[in-house]
Every structure is written in structure tokens, then in C-alpha cells.
Scaffold this motif. Sequence first.
Motif, short mmCIF file in Angstrom:
data_model
loop_
_atom_site.label_atom_id
_atom_site.label_comp_id
_atom_site.label_asym_id
_atom_site.label_seq_id
_atom_site.Cartn_x
_atom_site.Cartn_y
_atom_site.Cartn_z
N CYS A 112 1.08 69.18 30.63
CA CYS A 112 1.12 70.19 31.70
C CYS A 112 -0.26 70.78 32.00
O CYS A 112 -0.58 71.06 33.16
CB CYS A 112 2.12 71.28 31.35
N TYR A 113 -1.08 70.95 30.98
CA TYR A 113 -2.44 71.40 31.22
C TYR A 113 -3.20 70.38 32.05
O TYR A 113 -3.95 70.73 32.97
CB TYR A 113 -3.18 71.66 29.90
N LEU A 114 -3.02 69.10 31.75
CA LEU A 114 -3.68 68.06 32.52
C LEU A 114 -3.18 68.04 33.97
O LEU A 114 -3.97 67.90 34.91
CB LEU A 114 -3.46 66.69 31.87
N LEU A 115 -1.87 68.18 34.15
CA LEU A 115 -1.32 68.21 35.50
C LEU A 115 -1.86 69.38 36.32
O LEU A 115 -2.17 69.22 37.51
CB LEU A 115 0.22 68.29 35.43
N GLU A 116 -1.98 70.53 35.69
CA GLU A 116 -2.51 71.69 36.40
C GLU A 116 -3.97 71.43 36.81
O GLU A 116 -4.37 71.76 37.93
CB GLU A 116 -2.43 72.94 35.52
N TYR A 117 -4.72 70.81 35.92
CA TYR A 117 -6.12 70.50 36.21
C TYR A 117 -6.23 69.48 37.35
O TYR A 117 -7.04 69.62 38.27
CB TYR A 117 -6.81 69.96 34.96
N LEU A 118 -5.41 68.45 37.31
CA LEU A 118 -5.48 67.38 38.30
C LEU A 118 -4.99 67.81 39.68
O LEU A 118 -5.51 67.36 40.70
CB LEU A 118 -4.65 66.18 37.83
N SER A 119 -3.98 68.67 39.70
CA SER A 119 -3.35 69.02 40.97
C SER A 119 -3.82 70.35 41.54
O SER A 119 -3.73 70.59 42.75
CB SER A 119 -1.83 69.07 40.81
N GLY A 120 -4.28 71.24 40.68
CA GLY A 120 -4.62 72.59 41.13
C GLY A 120 -3.40 73.43 41.44
O GLY A 120 -3.52 74.52 41.99
N LEU A 121 -2.22 72.93 41.04
CA LEU A 121 -0.96 73.63 41.32
C LEU A 121 -0.40 74.22 40.04
O LEU A 121 -0.72 73.80 38.93
CB LEU A 121 0.06 72.66 41.92
N THR A 122 0.48 75.20 40.20
CA THR A 122 1.19 75.78 39.06
C THR A 122 2.33 74.87 38.65
O THR A 122 3.06 74.35 39.50
CB THR A 122 1.75 77.17 39.43
N THR A 123 2.47 74.64 37.37
CA THR A 123 3.55 73.78 36.89
C THR A 123 4.88 74.52 37.05
O THR A 123 5.04 75.64 36.55
CB THR A 123 3.35 73.41 35.42
N PRO A 124 5.86 73.91 37.74
CA PRO A 124 7.15 74.58 37.97
C PRO A 124 7.97 74.65 36.68
O PRO A 124 8.07 73.68 35.94
CB PRO A 124 7.83 73.68 39.01
N ILE A 125 8.54 75.82 36.44
CA ILE A 125 9.31 76.02 35.21
C ILE A 125 10.80 75.77 35.45
O ILE A 125 11.26 75.71 36.59
CB ILE A 125 9.12 77.45 34.66
N HIS A 126 11.54 75.62 34.36
CA HIS A 126 12.99 75.64 34.44
C HIS A 126 13.44 77.09 34.44
O HIS A 126 13.00 77.89 33.62
CB HIS A 126 13.62 74.93 33.23
N SER A 127 14.31 77.44 35.36
CA SER A 127 14.89 78.78 35.39
C SER A 127 16.28 78.69 36.00
O SER A 127 16.61 77.69 36.67
CB SER A 127 14.02 79.75 36.19
#
Length: 248
Positions: A112-127
Motif C-alpha cells: 500500500c505504501y508503494l501504491l500510494e507513492y506510484l499513484s499519488g492517491l489515498t489507498t481506499p479502506i474497507h468500511s
Amino acid sequence: MAKIALGTTGEGALPEVWSALVVEFITTFLFVFAGVASAMATDKLAADALVGLFAVAVTHALVVAVMISAGHISGGHLNPAVTLGLLFGGHITLFRSILYWIDQLLAAAAACYLLEYLSGLTTPIHSLASGVGYLEGVIWEIVLTFSLLFTVYATIVDKRGSLNGLGPTLTGFVVGANILAGGAFSGASMNPARSFGPALVSWNWTDHWVYWVGPLIGGGLAGFIYENFFIIGQTHLPIPTVEAALLG
């Protein structure tokens, strides 16, 4: 009745255990990376809700099937609830389970840290969806994770149901089906690590405890029931590899 094997700290010095941990980290990382990325992609593309849910379900189904097979050295758990279900069935020691849980959480966070870095987006959570209470959410996750673990036991762990290597594919199918069924209500996590990574990176812990309590109860219950009611008298698989059932 299956007994929980405690294991010893000496297991941590075994080369095969470290090999298993490396493989479990890689496969869990790739699973979470693809799964969370699919959710991020649907948000970025502003896909219709039903189309987005279908895309996320298909992605998870495919990556679960492949990573279970690719992770044959570790058993391809990918999920603390799966590890707990196998622990309750006597197929992995408690000590090794703890190592797996740490491994899975670290892999999910790294993905998830890598995805945030690559996309510049917030990782969507389960809720939980609007109108779904805590109790309903926990029950959703219990039932969906029970379904997942029951499938793992019936198609992979139980030697009578190895189905010529189709276990990982069928497990992927049930994950996809469960996301289609429960995604609009609880998010259909079925996996504390899959929920932990995005919550940690986005630092949004809304409803997060639901995705520990529900899956762990469902996974543990399925492992206990299947092992003690349907595999009584059978020889256990070598610890910790479940995938060995597919090779026999």
C-alpha cells in the motif's frame, strides 16, 4: 479432535521456515498490490458502482488463485484468517502462525505504501456501508470468511477434495463471489491484512476492528469445524505447507 500445536522458538532458525516467510511475503504483497490497485483504479476512472464492484471481484479472484499456487512453498495463505483457520485445524504451529501474521501485515503495508507513492492517491479502506451496523458488519465478515476457509479446507487441505489441483482456482472463485455478494455491505474483506495495509497508509481506521473480529472468528470457526467433523482420522498435511495437498 485436532489440537493446536504450539511449536517452539527453534522453528525460527530453520531455513525452510525462512524460505516460507519470504514466499509468503512476496505472494501477500502481490495479492494486496493487485487488490488495492483495482479498487483505486475504479475510483480514479469513476466507474459505475456495479461495474467497479465486478472489476474488483474479478481482480481478487484471479490474483488469489494465482498467488495460492505460486506460494506453494509457504502454503499461500495470504491472509491471517486463513493462517488462523489452519492453526485451529492443527496444520501449522502457533509460533509459525505468529511469524506468518507479522509477515502478512508487513507485506500488506509495503504494497500500500508503494501504491500510494506510484499513484499519488489515498489507498481506499474497507468500511461499512451506510445503514450497516457494527453487528451486521461483523456477521457479514464471519459468514464470508467462513465460506472462504470452508472452501480452502474442502478443496486444498482435505486430500479427498484436491480436485486435481483446482483448489486455488476454486478458492479464487469463492473470493470473487463473496466480494460480489458482500462488497456493497461490509466491503467483503475476509482478510485482516488486506484491510490493515490501506488503513495504515491512509491512517483511516474507521470500522477497522470489524475486519479483524469478523474474519478471525469466521476463519477459526471454519477450520475447527471442518477439521473435527470432516477430516477426523486423516493424516495432517506437513506443517506449514497446505499446497502439498495439490501435489499428492
